[in-house]
Design an enzyme around this catalytic site. Structure first.
Site, PDB file in Angstrom:
ATOM      1  N   SER A 110       0.922  -1.222   0.033  1.00  0.00           N
ATOM      2  CA  SER A 110       0.044  -0.025   0.071  1.00  0.00           C
ATOM      3  C   SER A 110       0.870   1.257  -0.050  1.00  0.00           C
ATOM      4  O   SER A 110       1.651   1.650  -0.989  1.00  0.00           O
ATOM      5  CB  SER A 110      -0.945   0.011   1.337  1.00  0.00           C
ATOM      6  OG  SER A 110      -1.939   1.101   0.979  1.00  0.00           O
ATOM      7  N   GLU A 209      -1.608  -2.737  -8.022  1.00  0.00           N
ATOM      8  CA  GLU A 209      -2.848  -3.075  -7.513  1.00  0.00           C
ATOM      9  C   GLU A 209      -3.582  -1.651  -6.929  1.00  0.00           C
ATOM     10  O   GLU A 209      -2.749  -0.787  -6.626  1.00  0.00           O
ATOM     11  CB  GLU A 209      -2.762  -4.375  -6.526  1.00  0.00           C
ATOM     12  CG  GLU A 209      -1.927  -3.950  -5.272  1.00  0.00           C
ATOM     13  CD  GLU A 209      -2.752  -2.810  -4.200  1.00  0.00           C
ATOM     14  OE1 GLU A 209      -3.881  -2.959  -3.870  1.00  0.00           O
ATOM     15  OE2 GLU A 209      -1.940  -1.970  -3.618  1.00  0.00           O
ATOM     16  N   HIS A 279      -5.125  -5.290  -1.405  1.00  0.00           N
ATOM     17  CA  HIS A 279      -5.762  -5.110  -0.215  1.00  0.00           C
ATOM     18  C   HIS A 279      -6.903  -6.297  -0.173  1.00  0.00           C
ATOM     19  O   HIS A 279      -8.225  -5.914  -0.244  1.00  0.00           O
ATOM     20  CB  HIS A 279      -6.481  -3.707  -0.261  1.00  0.00           C
ATOM     21  CG  HIS A 279      -5.541  -2.681  -0.108  1.00  0.00           C
ATOM     22  ND1 HIS A 279      -4.372  -2.390  -1.182  1.00  0.00           N
ATOM     23  CD2 HIS A 279      -5.224  -1.724   0.724  1.00  0.00           C
ATOM     24  CE1 HIS A 279      -3.770  -1.338  -0.937  1.00  0.00           C
ATOM     25  NE2 HIS A 279      -4.133  -1.062   0.613  1.00  0.00           N
TER      26      HIS A 279
END
Length: 310
Positions: A110, A209, A279
């Site tokens: 992230s 992502e 995630h």
């Protein structure tokens, strides 16, 4: 530079918070307990003064704690407590010389994407895009996800990346490419455009992502990478999971898959989707900054050639 040491279940790690604090402190405590139960010698490197709004601490406190941990020789790895936001604010103050002189694995994903890419660009330090203390260990990892994590941090190489349930990739554009495996969160890769901290992605195999981004936002980020010439310079591209991309009923939209397919021809090399990474609770752990080969034909394979630790 020498590779970091492998992380064994008896290794010594420091938990760092370069971005946001845990949403629920109980998750962080639970994650610390799980890591210690596995046999790791765990200590925390919390920013002094505690959280500051959506940050785990002030910029001064977060970068001081991170740099102190990077400079230590007695740690095998730094494991981030969670992502969120904040790494971009401190990238120009990270001690890259210490990271180069005392190589160790940095684990996270992230917002930690920005730190991984900057460490690779400025220090040549590879990293691990994998589970974090509060976000993953604290809420529970399934056995397959955890086994994949230990394989990567243990220095394994010469394997195909598949999902925890054996999920294979889906080819979107044909070809074969070998290059450095780099990537992480799409928003963070895009945010580094125009800064000194985005590595030269020429010939690289990029994996991306994202979470909470509508298809038009994903479209816009990929458009920026195309217009900046990044997509055209890649050796290959692998799309992970794009969760939380729902659009309100009745609103006109492309699907995420349609957006990804639109940009696949811009790469000029192999492109695949379906990487179980992002995630989501069950996910693959990926090395950052090691050589890999992406092959797309009737099937798609991402093969990790080199270890991230030795």
């Amino acid at each position: 530079m020498p590779l970091p040491r492998p992380l064994a279940p008896t290794g010594r790690v420091a938990v760092v918070a370069p971005a946001s604090a845990p949403l629920d402190p109980a998750d962080a405590h639970a994650g610390l307990s799980v890591l210690r139960e596995r046999g790791l010698r765990v200590e925390t490197a919390d920013p002094a003064g505690g959280p500051a709004a959506y940050l785990a601490g002030t910029d001064d406190a977060r970068v001081a704690a991170l740099n102190a941990a990077l400079a230590r020789d007695d740690l095998d790895a730094l494991v981030c407590v969670r992502g969120g936001y904040g790494v971009l604010r401190i990238l120009d103050r990270v001690d890259y010389a210490a990271a180069r002189a005392h190589p160790k694995l940095v684990v996270g994903y992230s917002d930690v994407t920005a730190l991984h890419l900057a460490l690779w660009k400025e220090a040549g330090l590879p990293g691990v895009s994998g589970p974090m203390v509060a976000s993953d260990w604290g809420v529970g990892l399934d056995a397959e996800t955890e086994a994949d994590f230990w394989r990567v941090v243990g220095g394994d190489a010469g394997y195909d990346v598949r999902g925890p349930g054996g999920e294979a990739l889906t080819p979107l554009a044909p070809g074969e490419a070998e290059g450095v495996l780099l990537g992480g969160n799409l928003a963070l890769v895009t945010a580094l455009l125009g800064t000194p901290f985005l590595p030269d992605l020429t010939g690289a195999i990029l994996f991306v992502e994202d979470v909470g981004e509508a298809p038009y936002r994903i479209d816009g980020m990929l458009a920026r990478l195309r217009l900046a010439g990044v997509l055209g310079r890649l050796g290959g591209l692998v799309f992970g999971m794009f969760t939380g991309a729902d659009v309100a009923p009745g609103r006109p939209t492309f699907s995420v898959d349609e957006v990804l397919a639109h940009y696949a021809p811009s790469v000029g090399g192999p492109v695949a989707s379906g990487l179980v990474y992002g995630h989501v609770p069950r996910k693959s752990t990926l090395p950052v900054g090691v050589r890999a080969r992406l092959t797309c034909g009737a099937e798609a394979r991402l093969h990790v050639l080199d270890p991230v630790a030795a």
